[in-house]
Design a protein around this motif. Structure first.
Motif, PDB file in Angstrom:
ATOM      1  N   TYR A 170       3.972   1.278  -5.643  1.00 43.68           N
ATOM      2  CA  TYR A 170       3.342   1.543  -4.458  1.00 43.68           C
ATOM      3  C   TYR A 170       2.630   2.873  -4.558  1.00 43.68           C
ATOM      4  O   TYR A 170       3.072   3.815  -5.155  1.00 43.68           O
ATOM      5  N   ASP A 177      -1.482   1.772   2.353  1.00 44.46           N
ATOM      6  CA  ASP A 177      -0.612   1.281   1.657  1.00 44.46           C
ATOM      7  C   ASP A 177      -1.234   0.479   0.674  1.00 44.46           C
ATOM      8  O   ASP A 177      -1.950  -0.268   1.018  1.00 44.46           O
ATOM      9  N   TRP A 221      10.196  -1.390   2.652  1.00 48.69           N
ATOM     10  CA  TRP A 221       9.171  -1.747   1.686  1.00 48.69           C
ATOM     11  C   TRP A 221       9.686  -2.880   0.577  1.00 48.69           C
ATOM     12  O   TRP A 221       9.003  -3.790  -0.138  1.00 48.69           O
ATOM     13  N   ASN A 261      -0.973  -6.691   1.014  1.00 48.02           N
ATOM     14  CA  ASN A 261      -0.633  -5.426   0.242  1.00 48.02           C
ATOM     15  C   ASN A 261      -1.435  -5.075  -0.877  1.00 48.02           C
ATOM     16  O   ASN A 261      -1.405  -4.027  -1.423  1.00 48.02           O
TER      17      ASN A 261
END
Length: 297
Positions: A170, A177, A221, A261
């Motif tokens: 991450y 993000d 997450w 993502n």
């Protein structure tokens, strides 16, 4: 416990284009001083200098989420700087730390020039190594979380979850993000999902990733990562069914186009994009190996 422990990410600067930032060590200071992961051997001096500049004069334990050379490589040098420290790692990893020749040869075979950039790990004295099953640090919970590696561990300490790469990688990219799986060969999707579920069984808390990212909400997450793994499985299987050539490259392009993502990829500079394409391709190889077994196709 939480109020008596302070947490800091200690960046580990690299000389590789696209790797700034990429590596960091998590420092937990309190009744017991801990460092989680130590980065590559080549930049061990920078980590030690940063810890000294931070004011760390006593290090009690080094916790290794796993023994890949980009996470354990600096261990020998850090133990020289803090000779009273002990190391907690998965029991399966201990022989490879005592004699790292096989670990180094395997890293060269898989990573090539990138392994040379990281540098070879030095041998570790057996007496400083503690198997994860023998750890007795008050307030520390150790969860076995294979998926990224069979010897992968996650640590819960002081109200924080140090998930290593069991929860993916991450980063915050230009305020956005970015979450990417870390699923290199040999990869087993079911095992990885079980590890995510194990981490989801703990209460919501800040989550600290193995490289340099963190977020305040572990459950959000971890759930996002679980959904991402299933999306990757769906998209990669579809490319496999199409057949033809360049399956790996097609999978990478398909994921960058359709995984929300990964959308912050477009905000990265070219060297960082090159890094992420490399690691995305390596993660896809894990899925391709998993699905090459007819049982999973």
């Amino acid at each position: 416990m939480t109020d008596s422990v302070s947490f800091d990410l200690i960046p580990i600067e690299q000389d590789i284009p696209g790797f700034a930032p990429f590596f960091g060590a998590w420092l937990c200071e309190g009744p017991v001083n801990l460092v989680v992961d130590v980065g590559p051997a080549r930049t061990a001096g920078r980590l030690t200098a940063s810890l000294r500049a931070h004011g760390l004069t006593r290090l009690d334990y080094i916790l290794l989420t796993h023994i890949h050379i980009d996470h354990c490589g600096a261990l020998a040098a850090l133990l020289e700087a803090y000779p009273s420290a002990k190391v907690i790692c998965h029991a399966k990893g201990i022989p490879f730390l005592v004699n790292p020749d096989k670990l180094w040869k395997g890293s060269l075979a898989v990573l090539g020039k990138l392994a040379e950039h990281y540098g070879p790990p030095g041998p570790i004295r057996p007496e400083v190594l503690i198997a994860h099953t023998d750890s007795a640090i008050e307030g520390l919970t150790i969860a076995e979380t294979p998926g990224h590696a069979v010897h992968h561990l996650s640590f819960l300490y002081g109200g924080r979850m140090f998930a290593g790469e069991a929860a993916g990688n991450y980063f915050r990219i230009s305020g956005r993000d970015y979450l990417r799986p870390a699923t290199p060969p040999r990869f087993f999707l079911d095992v990885c999902l079980q590890s995510v579920d194990r981490l989801l069984s703990f209460e919501d808390q800040p989550i600290c990733y193995a490289h340099c990212g963190s977020n305040e909400h572990s459950r959000y997450w971890l759930t996002a990562f679980r959904h991402q793994l299933l999306l990757w499985a769906e998209l990669i299987q579809a490319e496999l069914r199409r057949g033809g050539e360049d399956v790996l490259a097609r999978c990478v392009d398909e994921l960058l186009s359709n995984d929300p993502n990964l959308a912050a990829f477009e905000s990265m500079d070219p060297p960082t994009q090159a890094r992420e394409r490399t690691f995305t391709a390596n993660a896809v190889k894990g899925f391709l190996g998993y699905f090459s077994d007819d049982v999973h196709a």
